[in-house]
Design a protein around this motif. Structure first.
Motif, PDB file in Angstrom:
ATOM      1  N   PRO A  63       0.845  -1.192   0.000  1.00 36.69           N
ATOM      2  CA  PRO A  63       0.000   0.000   0.000  1.00 36.69           C
ATOM      3  C   PRO A  63       0.881   1.243   0.000  1.00 36.69           C
ATOM      4  CG  PRO A  63      -0.497  -1.445   1.890  1.00 36.69           C
ATOM      5  CD  PRO A  63       0.746  -1.971   1.252  1.00 36.69           C
ATOM      6  N   GLY A  64       0.301   2.351  -0.401  1.00 36.72           N
ATOM      7  CA  GLY A  64       1.086   3.590  -0.439  1.00 36.72           C
ATOM      8  C   GLY A  64       0.343   4.638  -1.237  1.00 36.72           C
ATOM      9  N   ALA A  65       0.903   5.842  -1.223  1.00 38.47           N
ATOM     10  CA  ALA A  65       0.201   6.949  -1.870  1.00 38.47           C
ATOM     11  C   ALA A  65       0.334   6.916  -3.380  1.00 38.47           C
ATOM     12  CB  ALA A  65       0.737   8.271  -1.326  1.00 38.47           C
ATOM     13  N   LEU A  66       1.392   6.309  -3.880  1.00 36.06           N
ATOM     14  CA  LEU A  66       1.529   6.184  -5.330  1.00 36.06           C
ATOM     15  C   LEU A  66       0.608   5.071  -5.815  1.00 36.06           C
ATOM     16  CD1 LEU A  66       5.442   6.229  -5.746  1.00 36.06           C
ATOM     17  CD2 LEU A  66       3.869   8.168  -5.731  1.00 36.06           C
ATOM     18  N   THR A  67      -0.156   5.333  -6.851  1.00 37.01           N
ATOM     19  CA  THR A  67      -0.981   4.253  -7.400  1.00 37.01           C
ATOM     20  C   THR A  67      -0.069   3.220  -8.060  1.00 37.01           C
ATOM     21  OG1 THR A  67      -1.191   5.205  -9.600  1.00 37.01           O
ATOM     22  CG2 THR A  67      -2.788   5.943  -7.935  1.00 37.01           C
ATOM     23  N   LYS A  68      -0.627   2.023  -8.255  1.00 41.66           N
ATOM     24  CA  LYS A  68       0.180   0.996  -8.933  1.00 41.66           C
ATOM     25  C   LYS A  68       0.527   1.429 -10.355  1.00 41.66           C
ATOM     26  CE  LYS A  68      -0.896  -2.923  -6.031  1.00 41.66           C
ATOM     27  NZ  LYS A  68      -1.371  -4.324  -5.954  1.00 41.66           N
ATOM     28  N   ALA A  69      -0.380   2.130 -10.994  1.00 45.29           N
ATOM     29  CA  ALA A  69      -0.066   2.626 -12.345  1.00 45.29           C
ATOM     30  C   ALA A  69       1.090   3.624 -12.288  1.00 45.29           C
ATOM     31  CB  ALA A  69      -1.296   3.280 -12.969  1.00 45.29           C
ATOM     32  N   GLU A  70       1.096   4.490 -11.288  1.00 49.66           N
ATOM     33  CA  GLU A  70       2.181   5.465 -11.195  1.00 49.66           C
ATOM     34  C   GLU A  70       3.522   4.774 -10.951  1.00 49.66           C
ATOM     35  OE1 GLU A  70      -0.387   9.366  -9.709  1.00 49.66           O
ATOM     36  OE2 GLU A  70       0.504   8.030  -8.224  1.00 49.66           O
ATOM     37  N   ARG A  71       3.504   3.738 -10.137  1.00 52.04           N
ATOM     38  CA  ARG A  71       4.766   3.009  -9.932  1.00 52.04           C
ATOM     39  C   ARG A  71       5.271   2.417 -11.251  1.00 52.04           C
ATOM     40  NH1 ARG A  71       3.246   0.114  -4.072  1.00 52.04           N
ATOM     41  NH2 ARG A  71       1.744   1.747  -3.586  1.00 52.04           N
ATOM     42  N   GLU A  72       4.336   1.898 -12.043  1.00 50.45           N
ATOM     43  CA  GLU A  72       4.765   1.336 -13.332  1.00 50.45           C
ATOM     44  C   GLU A  72       5.256   2.428 -14.280  1.00 50.45           C
ATOM     45  OE1 GLU A  72       5.143  -1.828 -14.025  1.00 50.45           O
ATOM     46  OE2 GLU A  72       4.280  -2.552 -12.139  1.00 50.45           O
ATOM     47  N   MET A  73       4.689   3.629 -14.162  1.00 47.77           N
ATOM     48  CA  MET A  73       5.223   4.747 -14.973  1.00 47.77           C
ATOM     49  C   MET A  73       6.699   4.975 -14.669  1.00 47.77           C
ATOM     50  SD  MET A  73       2.335   7.706 -14.673  1.00 47.77           S
ATOM     51  CE  MET A  73       0.631   7.374 -15.154  1.00 47.77           C
ATOM     52  N   ILE A  74       7.050   4.914 -13.377  1.00 44.39           N
ATOM     53  CA  ILE A  74       8.456   5.090 -13.002  1.00 44.39           C
ATOM     54  C   ILE A  74       9.313   4.009 -13.653  1.00 44.39           C
ATOM     55  CG2 ILE A  74      10.084   5.088 -11.060  1.00 44.39           C
ATOM     56  CD1 ILE A  74       7.710   6.119  -9.319  1.00 44.39           C
ATOM     57  N   PRO A 102      -4.287   2.653 -23.175  1.00 45.05           N
ATOM     58  CA  PRO A 102      -3.460   1.919 -24.151  1.00 45.05           C
ATOM     59  C   PRO A 102      -2.315   2.762 -24.726  1.00 45.05           C
ATOM     60  CG  PRO A 102      -5.551   2.572 -25.151  1.00 45.05           C
ATOM     61  CD  PRO A 102      -5.625   2.989 -23.701  1.00 45.05           C
ATOM     62  N   LEU A 103      -2.290   4.056 -24.432  1.00 44.29           N
ATOM     63  CA  LEU A 103      -1.287   4.931 -25.052  1.00 44.29           C
ATOM     64  C   LEU A 103      -0.128   5.267 -24.121  1.00 44.29           C
ATOM     65  CD1 LEU A 103      -3.676   7.576 -26.713  1.00 44.29           C
ATOM     66  CD2 LEU A 103      -3.067   5.285 -27.514  1.00 44.29           C
ATOM     67  N   ILE A 104      -0.379   5.200 -22.823  1.00 44.64           N
ATOM     68  CA  ILE A 104       0.523   5.844 -21.870  1.00 44.64           C
ATOM     69  C   ILE A 104       1.918   5.222 -21.845  1.00 44.64           C
ATOM     70  CG2 ILE A 104      -0.203   4.425 -19.889  1.00 44.64           C
ATOM     71  CD1 ILE A 104       0.487   8.204 -19.871  1.00 44.64           C
ATOM     72  N   ALA A 105       2.004   3.906 -22.048  1.00 48.65           N
ATOM     73  CA  ALA A 105       3.315   3.254 -21.894  1.00 48.65           C
ATOM     74  C   ALA A 105       4.289   3.704 -22.979  1.00 48.65           C
ATOM     75  CB  ALA A 105       3.148   1.736 -21.918  1.00 48.65           C
ATOM     76  N   ASP A 106       3.836   3.704 -24.228  1.00 43.40           N
ATOM     77  CA  ASP A 106       4.741   4.126 -25.302  1.00 43.40           C
ATOM     78  C   ASP A 106       5.114   5.598 -25.123  1.00 43.40           C
ATOM     79  OD1 ASP A 106       4.564   1.601 -26.369  1.00 43.40           O
ATOM     80  OD2 ASP A 106       3.073   2.134 -27.867  1.00 43.40           O
ATOM     81  N   GLN A 107       4.159   6.396 -24.685  1.00 44.13           N
ATOM     82  CA  GLN A 107       4.453   7.824 -24.467  1.00 44.13           C
ATOM     83  C   GLN A 107       5.555   8.002 -23.415  1.00 44.13           C
ATOM     84  OE1 GLN A 107       0.685   9.520 -23.357  1.00 44.13           O
ATOM     85  NE2 GLN A 107      -0.072   9.635 -25.460  1.00 44.13           N
ATOM     86  N   VAL A 108       5.393   7.322 -22.299  1.00 46.98           N
ATOM     87  CA  VAL A 108       6.329   7.491 -21.184  1.00 46.98           C
ATOM     88  C   VAL A 108       7.700   6.898 -21.519  1.00 46.98           C
ATOM     89  CG1 VAL A 108       6.795   6.650 -18.845  1.00 46.98           C
ATOM     90  CG2 VAL A 108       4.609   7.756 -19.361  1.00 46.98           C
ATOM     91  N   ALA A 109       7.699   5.800 -22.233  1.00 46.56           N
ATOM     92  CA  ALA A 109       8.975   5.150 -22.559  1.00 46.56           C
ATOM     93  C   ALA A 109       9.837   6.037 -23.446  1.00 46.56           C
ATOM     94  CB  ALA A 109       8.728   3.812 -23.252  1.00 46.56           C
TER      95      ALA A 109
END
Lengths: 193, 193, 193, 193, 193, 193
Positions: A63-74, A102-109
């Motif tokens: 658990p924590g303040a960062l969402t699981k999606a945000e952790r994966e963004m890192i 569906p777009l966020i991963a390629d954008q962030v990478a």
């Protein structure tokens, strides 16, 4: 064409790995429908396998303040910086699913500055990428910037620790040539909207 | 002057940390005569503490073809590259002691090419530094070079994994401003000869 | 093991060097108890020897607002940046002695941002390291920052000139493989407190 | 438009500088028809002036296997790398004159790989540029390459020492904003053929 | 000595190139007194020739708020960054002529921070060099800075587009080893004052 | 959430653009089912639009020894190096379709060394990436390497010219913040096998 290898190191037969390691692998297979290659690659070294996934779970599943999606963004942003094919492809899939985007991963990478992020997420990735690329230059001004976006000290620890853990993971996957499973590429690409 | 802080994050009272974590800390204190600050800094997060030291032990303490001094050379060389004050100072002390050589740590931290190393050790550090700095460029030619110096595939795994683990560790110590204990600086500097 | 060479170039016999060069060498031996290798290495070229040490003395020994310890901080920080083993080890010893601080040299050599410095000293090293690494980007804003910490224009000249002189010295020591004398490593490590 | 300043530091009146410094300045004025600004800028510090030009003369004016034009090639190539306007413009003029070649300076300043050089000169500049940019990576293989082009150990010393001296000089001129005299730009541009 | 080649690729005979390409070449020869080598080098590929010069003219010859001299400043500064000998030498000549300033090209090619520029021109080149070196980091703050110097959005487009076009042109000239015509070096060096 | 903008610059109404530009846009819409944003972004400048696409077609659509999929590999690899989100996403889609391979684009964008390529394709991308990153270091040895893989001089020209054209295109898309159309992300991800 024969199946390309999982990594440049041979992997053990599942029958030969310690029971707890095998059970972890079977659990992920049950959940995902396939075994991500990093599990098979690291099973060659059971003690390292255990420590690696214990560390992973402590940072990514708690658990924590960062969402699981945000952790994966890192993970995806720093793995892009380090040109780690396994981590970008595998965690890109997880990010798409967790963010239902569906777009966020390629954008962030490729360039987090052009990604569909909130200013808070942008600040989170700016910090993570500085930890990944120039951690020796981190100072209190960086923590101050995070605070300005509502991140606590414990959130800052989480961001830095995830960036640091994948600094390790990227180097392992690159040095060992761990191949991303073909399944990852298409996962989460259908728009949920 | 008041004592400078252990890190930029507050550390828990030893009375408040889980028993296994406290026992590990007491064991290192017993052995070294003081508690290296990384133990206190990471105790703030017991799960991460446990995974970190389990990983450390799996790489640094297990039997293997690399001597313990050689493993510390990898730590010191890659930590120098990453400008990690904690890791260079703390592991520099350990390297001096394990190698019974008061000069080697400073040499390796600044420029391994000018250090008193065997050609095999030089090749080991060339590979480790490539994992640390440009892991995306590692390929089979690098493993071939290692083989030419007598390193097996499992030795190569060890070198890469130690370099990768300290890529993480350096970033944690840098981001958290973990301060090397004053004790480390002078340890192992007396010549054994 | 035979004694490792002073540098990759042969050094002249002291009996063969010009009188003024020999006297300078004898003076440093008297003062330090040994002859730092850079004196022997450069004695191969008496004219360059004379100009090098005249320049050194003009910057490092003259009166001025920078303390002698602060001047050595500049040497150690910029020599760390340039991975110059001779200069970090030899001037690290001098810095420890002049600052009466057994910790400061290793701190500054690895990451001046984490060293026990005053804000004024931190600004001094930020400027010196910019001169060392990106002198083409120096502009009036850098001098303004120095002024904000109480440095005059002449102090700024001193900082820049010391950084520039060791940009030369680091390259000579690196290219010539000048080996730091074993004596330097342990000097000044006993705490004066 | 008023005359732009010689450097960001004020220069002394010639009447106020020590006699030997003034005589050196008058000699260069007699020879060149103007006083290159580096002389006026450094005259602010007579001891540094004396050491600088003594060093310069020891490397650039003494007999040796490198022609004077080749020594200037080293200056121009490394000064281009360091983006030093004063040194590229002033030594570009000297190089054109000494090489009797109106094209060579601009070629070498921008990209020595495309310049009209002999393979021996190309090897000389490859080495000089490595000393300038990555002296910590110089090793015996670099000297071996030079030997293959007929350079002795003393020639190699000269190349390295000139590159090192201008590493200093470039940083001084950049940090002090020493302005190249307008006269330099057009000198030596008429074809001698 | 035989004439050095125009580029590493053979160029077609002018009699063999399409009429429109030949006419363009004849026009530049009429105007300049010689044919700049980039025209002959690219004539090997008529379609690429046509697109290249159409693009060039659209950016460099059209009306707009940037003067023609300012456009050439962008070319020279970014070509210096990319170490493109052809572009620095050829466009340096054009810049000297268009700016009626015999000094500006060498200044801008080596270090635009030390060049005789207005603050507005300095900001223009800062932006152009960021597009050339780190376009992925461009964001709205960069456009805001330009606006503060009076540049409109269309001016910003022009600066970016010229920097981008010469990012291409520099790579073509470098990869093809296009040699600057000897005529360029001395053009525009006589002072108009 | 409102639709994010096509780029940071406003695009003209299609009714206001010159007829030939509009027809080109309508043709791509007919073929692809949507208008890739680069067409709309560049339509703001019809002359630049025409030159850009004429150059594009001359390199990407003409007959030649490189397959269309191989040309797109060059685009994706160099755009990954330049962190160009538009180009990696849009040309990644085209590459997947032309190569009939749903994995290849992500592999090449992140690390071509780990991609499923033939040795000839690997050499092609090594050369293209050197043109993109360090074109000033290209020399005959690079062409020799290409020849060893069966590439003619004209093939080498094509590889270099495509890498150079996308050096421009990446900088335009980055500086103008051209957003990849959502359609691109999922195209060609279904396995044809």
């Amino acid at each position: 064409m024969s199946e390309p290898p999982i990594s440049r190191f041979s992997s053990p037969d599942l029958g030969d790995v310690p029971k707890d390691v095998r059970e972890r692998i079977e659990a992920v297979q049950e959940k995902s429908g396939f075994v991500p290659n990093v599990f098979l690659a690291l099973a060659r070294r059971p003690d390292e396998f255990r420590a690696f996934f214990a560390y992973h779970d402590a940072l990514m599943e708690k658990p924590g303040a960062l969402t699981k999606a945000e952790r994966e963004m890192i993970v995806v942003a720093t793995s892009g910086l380090n040109n780690c094919q396994y981590c970008v492809v595998a965690h890109g899939a997880i990010l798409r699913i967790r963010a239902k985007n569906p777009l966020i991963a390629d954008q962030v990478a490729i360039n987090h500055r052009k990604a569909d992020l909130t200013p808070r997420q942008r600040a989170m990735l700016d910090f993570a990428l500085k930890v990944a690329a120039r951690s020796n230059e981190i100072d209190e001004a960086d923590y101050e910037t995070l605070r300005g976006h509502g991140f606590t000290d414990d959130d800052a620890w989480d961001i830095a620790a995830i960036a640091a853990f994948y600094a390790m993971s990227n180097r392992l996957a690159n040095a060992f040539s761990i191949r991303p499973n073909n399944e990852f590429y298409a996962m989460g690409r259908e728009s949920p909207r």
